[in-house]
Design an enzyme around this catalytic site. Structure first.
Site, PDB file in Angstrom:
ATOM      1  N   ASP A 367      43.317  43.311  41.452  1.00 56.01           N
ATOM      2  CA  ASP A 367      43.850  43.608  40.125  1.00 56.01           C
ATOM      3  C   ASP A 367      44.043  45.110  39.912  1.00 56.01           C
ATOM      4  O   ASP A 367      43.202  45.908  40.321  1.00 56.01           O
ATOM      5  CB  ASP A 367      42.822  43.072  39.103  1.00 56.01           C
ATOM      6  CG  ASP A 367      43.384  42.976  37.718  1.00 56.01           C
ATOM      7  OD1 ASP A 367      44.526  43.414  37.508  1.00 56.01           O
ATOM      8  OD2 ASP A 367      42.670  42.451  36.842  1.00 56.01           O
ATOM      9  N   LYS A 476      46.425  36.338  46.363  1.00 63.05           N
ATOM     10  CA  LYS A 476      45.280  35.796  45.629  1.00 63.05           C
ATOM     11  C   LYS A 476      45.793  35.450  44.231  1.00 63.05           C
ATOM     12  O   LYS A 476      46.193  36.340  43.475  1.00 63.05           O
ATOM     13  CB  LYS A 476      44.161  36.839  45.560  1.00 63.05           C
ATOM     14  CG  LYS A 476      42.946  36.391  44.757  1.00 63.05           C
ATOM     15  CD  LYS A 476      41.843  37.446  44.847  1.00 63.05           C
ATOM     16  CE  LYS A 476      40.694  37.188  43.898  1.00 63.05           C
ATOM     17  NZ  LYS A 476      39.743  38.306  43.884  1.00 63.05           N
ATOM     18  N   ASP A 478      45.198  34.268  40.674  1.00 56.74           N
ATOM     19  CA  ASP A 478      44.065  34.192  39.743  1.00 56.74           C
ATOM     20  C   ASP A 478      44.460  33.514  38.428  1.00 56.74           C
ATOM     21  O   ASP A 478      45.649  33.345  38.119  1.00 56.74           O
ATOM     22  CB  ASP A 478      43.559  35.618  39.484  1.00 56.74           C
ATOM     23  CG  ASP A 478      42.055  35.668  39.257  1.00 56.74           C
ATOM     24  OD1 ASP A 478      41.482  34.639  38.873  1.00 56.74           O
ATOM     25  OD2 ASP A 478      41.460  36.741  39.453  1.00 56.74           O
ATOM     26  N   ASN A 480      42.470  33.756  34.660  1.00 59.09           N
ATOM     27  CA  ASN A 480      41.221  34.283  34.110  1.00 59.09           C
ATOM     28  C   ASN A 480      40.907  33.930  32.663  1.00 59.09           C
ATOM     29  O   ASN A 480      40.252  34.699  31.967  1.00 59.09           O
ATOM     30  CB  ASN A 480      41.204  35.807  34.275  1.00 59.09           C
ATOM     31  CG  ASN A 480      40.743  36.185  35.670  1.00 59.09           C
ATOM     32  OD1 ASN A 480      39.860  35.538  36.219  1.00 59.09           O
ATOM     33  ND2 ASN A 480      41.336  37.196  36.253  1.00 59.09           N
ATOM     34  N   CYS A 526      42.107  31.145  42.693  1.00 59.13           N
ATOM     35  CA  CYS A 526      41.002  31.853  42.060  1.00 59.13           C
ATOM     36  C   CYS A 526      41.097  31.587  40.565  1.00 59.13           C
ATOM     37  O   CYS A 526      42.191  31.379  40.037  1.00 59.13           O
ATOM     38  CB  CYS A 526      41.145  33.355  42.330  1.00 59.13           C
ATOM     39  SG  CYS A 526      39.852  34.367  41.599  1.00 59.13           S
ATOM     40  N   ASP A 548      32.741  34.372  41.150  1.00 56.73           N
ATOM     41  CA  ASP A 548      32.623  35.824  40.965  1.00 56.73           C
ATOM     42  C   ASP A 548      31.191  36.281  41.198  1.00 56.73           C
ATOM     43  O   ASP A 548      30.911  37.472  41.183  1.00 56.73           O
ATOM     44  CB  ASP A 548      33.069  36.224  39.551  1.00 56.73           C
ATOM     45  CG  ASP A 548      34.585  36.410  39.472  1.00 56.73           C
ATOM     46  OD1 ASP A 548      35.234  36.455  40.526  1.00 56.73           O
ATOM     47  OD2 ASP A 548      35.110  36.500  38.345  1.00 56.73           O
TER      48      ASP A 548
HETATM   49  C1  GLA Z   1      38.722  37.542  38.497  1.00 59.15           C
HETATM   50  C2  GLA Z   1      38.508  37.285  39.974  1.00 59.15           C
HETATM   51  C3  GLA Z   1      37.953  38.513  40.631  1.00 59.15           C
HETATM   52  C4  GLA Z   1      38.903  39.668  40.427  1.00 59.15           C
HETATM   53  C5  GLA Z   1      39.152  39.884  38.951  1.00 59.15           C
HETATM   54  C6  GLA Z   1      40.238  40.901  38.716  1.00 59.15           C
HETATM   55  O1  GLA Z   1      37.539  37.669  37.825  1.00 59.15           O
HETATM   56  O2  GLA Z   1      37.688  36.183  40.180  1.00 59.15           O
HETATM   57  O3  GLA Z   1      37.741  38.287  42.004  1.00 59.15           O
HETATM   58  O4  GLA Z   1      40.105  39.401  41.106  1.00 59.15           O
HETATM   59  O5  GLA Z   1      39.553  38.678  38.312  1.00 59.15           O
HETATM   60  O6  GLA Z   1      40.499  41.100  37.373  1.00 59.15           O
END
Ligand code: GLA
Length: 731
Positions: A367, A476, A478, A480, A526, A548
């Protein structure tokens, strides 16, 4: 032939190597679930008389002549609704006339070679001559609503997949308010329920409880599978152990909200219904339209270990796809826990250089590389390089990293948007928000409306440009935050109940386009770690960042809990810094390596700041991982201890031909006057002599499995040990 129809007895028998499944069509066309369990051949299981007159249970009109028949008692394949079965239901409809009853009776069936596919949804696939499909069609005579039940029988894999299709053959719109994938009735037995609860940074903690006389609901209303519960449950005999006892697994291959309902009724019959979450769900079916449910992967096995093995093999060979799923995975260095948002070309290159010197194969830029992304307040949606952080652009960094002999990977979070982004300023109606209501934020971000084609096209353009213009080997992907304010500005008022499922269909469509147009890119899923760890995502991304929480000791339960249903090659696992950033705990680098190696392996720490001794250890770990990877990723996995408690946790890999094994042991906390570190190994050939690399001993498989092995006492904080076993000769 794994599916056989006995015309005279109206029996459909599904057979796998170790299990039988039987359905009977009764005189009135209702489907009775007669049996699922250990193999019983072609035996007609209807001798088990399940019909009885139970007061206050309903008899649909067709059963009135024989009062001992009641749908409330009979085990079913999939329920009707409103005609006397008061247990948890598989389906709920609103018919065009406002009535809510649906009674499904048999119309016909077909048996075909191969495995069915499900339009727009992930589904297990056949690698050639592996599967047969049974499709049973039922119909509600009054409304002409059709129900098709699909069964995929993978004989050698001991797997039966199921899903349902609901077809509106009537003349007016019907609304579905619930459409589960599967109903499994277990009329006899004393069952425990295992499920996998958790939270962000502590996913998939196994919990096992006896099933009581109530309805237990396990699920997610978050629009994603969630950290809190996983769409995988096990019903096992109360006495079942890792090695023996009846165990049923039910795994939903779906990445949105889900619901599992488990009920034990007044006569101790257990029902489990599993499917998409119906909290926000209302799906309008126009005449002629169909609705397909996601797939459930069922397996029956003797013991929890065999059940896990069935799922591990099946996910590896029949769910995960693409060029990478059976290939060696690169060992990667990810910059997230090394630098967080504070990245620039020099820092990234310094980290990559150090990693290359240690033998690491791939660098992942996490990120912060795009838009105005200096922290987590801005930038999501603007998938264009941030030239203030990377003034020479991505290519300059990528070519320097490629020059080190390393591949380059990058982080994206496509389904999200920050209010502070050019994308939001241009398209304020693209996120899910309710009209006239302030939306709910989470990590300062909103969720894009993936049901919209224009949103998906924008994301496809950004991501395909990223992948075609730069030498990117890995993504990757993600996700979130959970979904809220489930309202699409592109759908009419009466279709808002479709948004959460259409969101998931939109995600799958985008992933399908990208993975098929960029087949060489390795995608890793992720979601704040492992918040979307499911077989639906694994269909597109053969590995998923597991959590995480990178603390090696906590990982023992996270990885161990995940191992009940998922193979280790699917679990992204990294060695991170000590003290650990999530828990503050300090563990030896050796222990961190032992734990992370039981996964899709990598590193996530600032290698430039490590002492030489740690670097030497990392160099050794990477070498070892390359040697052991096939055994770890393709071998059989055994939990040797309870993964939730105890002074030490141990697990073992054994190659399918039993010639090699790797035993891992980690001490989880201090203990005065410690108990002996004793283990009985599993899965070896009793009649083979094995050499143990670490101590030069030669011991028979029979001795190692029956008497076991006692590790020498280990001192210090959280020590670990590994043993490599190789077959030397037959005894
Ligand atoms: C999530 C992912 C982490 C990382 C952060 C970046 O929490 O699980 O591994 O990539 O986002 O913001």
């Amino acid at each position: 032939m794994s599916i056989v129809f006995d015309q005279q007895k109206q029996l459909l028998t599904l057979t796998t190597t170790n299990s039988s499944y039987q359905i009977q069509i009764d005189q009135l066309g209702f489907l009775h679930h007669l049996y699922y369990g250990s193999r019983t051949g072609s035996q007609d299981m209807s001798y088990q008389h399940l019909a009885q007159d139970v007061a206050f249970s309903g008899n649909p009109v067709e059963y009135r002549k024989s009062r001992d028949l009641s749908l409330d008692i009979i085990p079913q394949e999939y329920t009707s609704f409103g005609i006397g079965d008061y247990r948890v239901n598989s389906i709920a409809v609103i018919n065009p006339d406002g009535s809510r009853t649906a009674g499904f009776q048999y119309v016909g069936h077909e048996i075909v070679k191969g495995k069915y596919a499900i339009p727009a949804l992930p589904a297990a696939y056949d690698n050639g001559d592996e599967a047969e499909t049974l499709i049973i069609t039922l119909c509600d005579k009054v409304t002409a609503l059709k129900l098709r039940l699909y069964y995929g029988v993978f004989e050698k894999q001991d797997i039966i997949t199921r899903c349902a299709e609901i077809v509106n053959d009537g003349k007016a719109v019907t609304t579905l308010e619930k459409a589960a994938s599967v109903c499994l009735d277990l009329p006899f037995g004393n069952w425990d329920l295992m499920h996998f609860w958790g939270k962000h940074c502590l996913e998939r903690q196994p919990e096992r409880n006896p099933i009581g006389h109530c309805i237990t609901t396990i699920g997610s209303t978050r629009g994603m599978t969630s950290h809190q519960q996983n769409p995988f449950i096990i019903l096992c005999d109360h006495e079942a152990t890792e090695d023996h006892g009846d165990c049923y697994g039910m795994m939903l291959a779906y990445s949105g909200g889900f619901k599992a309902e488990i009920e034990k009724n007044q006569i101790n019959s257990v029902r489990a219904v599993l499917g998409i979450d119906d909290t926000y769900f209302a799906w309008k079916l126009e005449p002629g339209e169909s609705f397909h449910t996601p797939e459930v992967i069922l397996s029956f096995a003797d013991g929890l270990t065999s059940l896990s093995h069935n799922y591990h093999r099946f996910i590896r060979h029949n769910i995960c796809r693409g060029v990478h799923h059976l290939q060696k995975r690169p060992v990667l260095i990810n910059n997230w826990e090394a630098t967080y948002f504070d990245l620039d070309e020099d820092k990234m290159f310094a980290l990559a250089k150090e990693a290359a010197a240690l033998g690491i194969d791939q660098f992942v830029l996490d990120d912060g590389w795009f838009g105005a992304r200096y922290d987590d307040n801005a930038g999501l949606g603007d998938w264009f390089v941030n030239y203030r952080k990377l003034p020479n652009g991505l290519d300059s960094l990528i070519s320097k990293i490629n020059g080190l002999g390393m591949k380059f990977g990058i982080w994206v979070e496509p389904e999200m948007i920050n209010e502070d982004s050019d994308l939001y300023r241009a398209h304020p109606d693209w996120p899910l928000t309710d009209p006239g209501r302030e939306p709910t934020f989470c990590r300062n971000q909103l969720v894009l409306d993936m049901s919209r084609k224009d949103v998906r096209d924008y994301l496809y353009d950004c991501l395909s440009r990223l992948l075609s213009e730069h030498n990117i080997a890995y993504i990757k992907w993600d996700f979130n935050r959970c979904i809220s304010n489930v309202y699409s500005h592109a759908l009419p008022t009466d279709r808002q109940g479709e948004v959460s499922h259409r969101f998931v269909l939109g995600l799958y469509e985008l992933l399908e386009r990208l993975t098929s147009n960029f087949p060489n890119v390795l995608f890793e899923g992720c979601s704040g770690g492992g918040g979307r760890f499911d077989a639906g995502m694994l269909y597109y991304t053969p590995q998923i960042w597991l959590s995480d929480d990178t603390d090696a000791i906590e990982r023992l339960t996270i990885q161990g809990g995940s191992s009940y249903g998922y193979p280790v090659c699917a679990m992204g696992a990294h060695v991170s810094a000590a003290p650990n950033h999530q828990t503050g705990r300090t563990t030896p680098i050796y222990t961190r390596g032992v734990v992370a190696m039981s996964g899709a392996f990598g590193y996530e720490l600032d290698l430039t700041k490590l002492p030489a001794s740690d670097k030497d250890e990392i160099r050794r770990q990477v070498r070892q991982y390359h040697q052991d990877e096939e055994l770890i990723h393709q071998g059989l996995y055994y939990r040797l201890t309870d993964v939730t408690k105890g002074y030490y946790t141990a697990w073992q890999f054994v190659s399918e031909d039993k010639s090699k094994s790797l035993v891992n042991l980690v001490i989880t906390g201090p203990q005065p006057n410690p108990e002996p570190l004793h283990l009985r190994f599993k899965g070896l050939d009793p009649d083979t002599l094995y050499s143990i690399e670490e101590n030069g001993l030669s011991v028979s498989g029979a001795a190692l499995m029956n008497s076991g092995y006692t590790f020498p006492r280990m001192a210090g904080d959280y020590p670990a040990a590994q043993l490599h076993l190789s077959a030397i000769s037959a005894l």
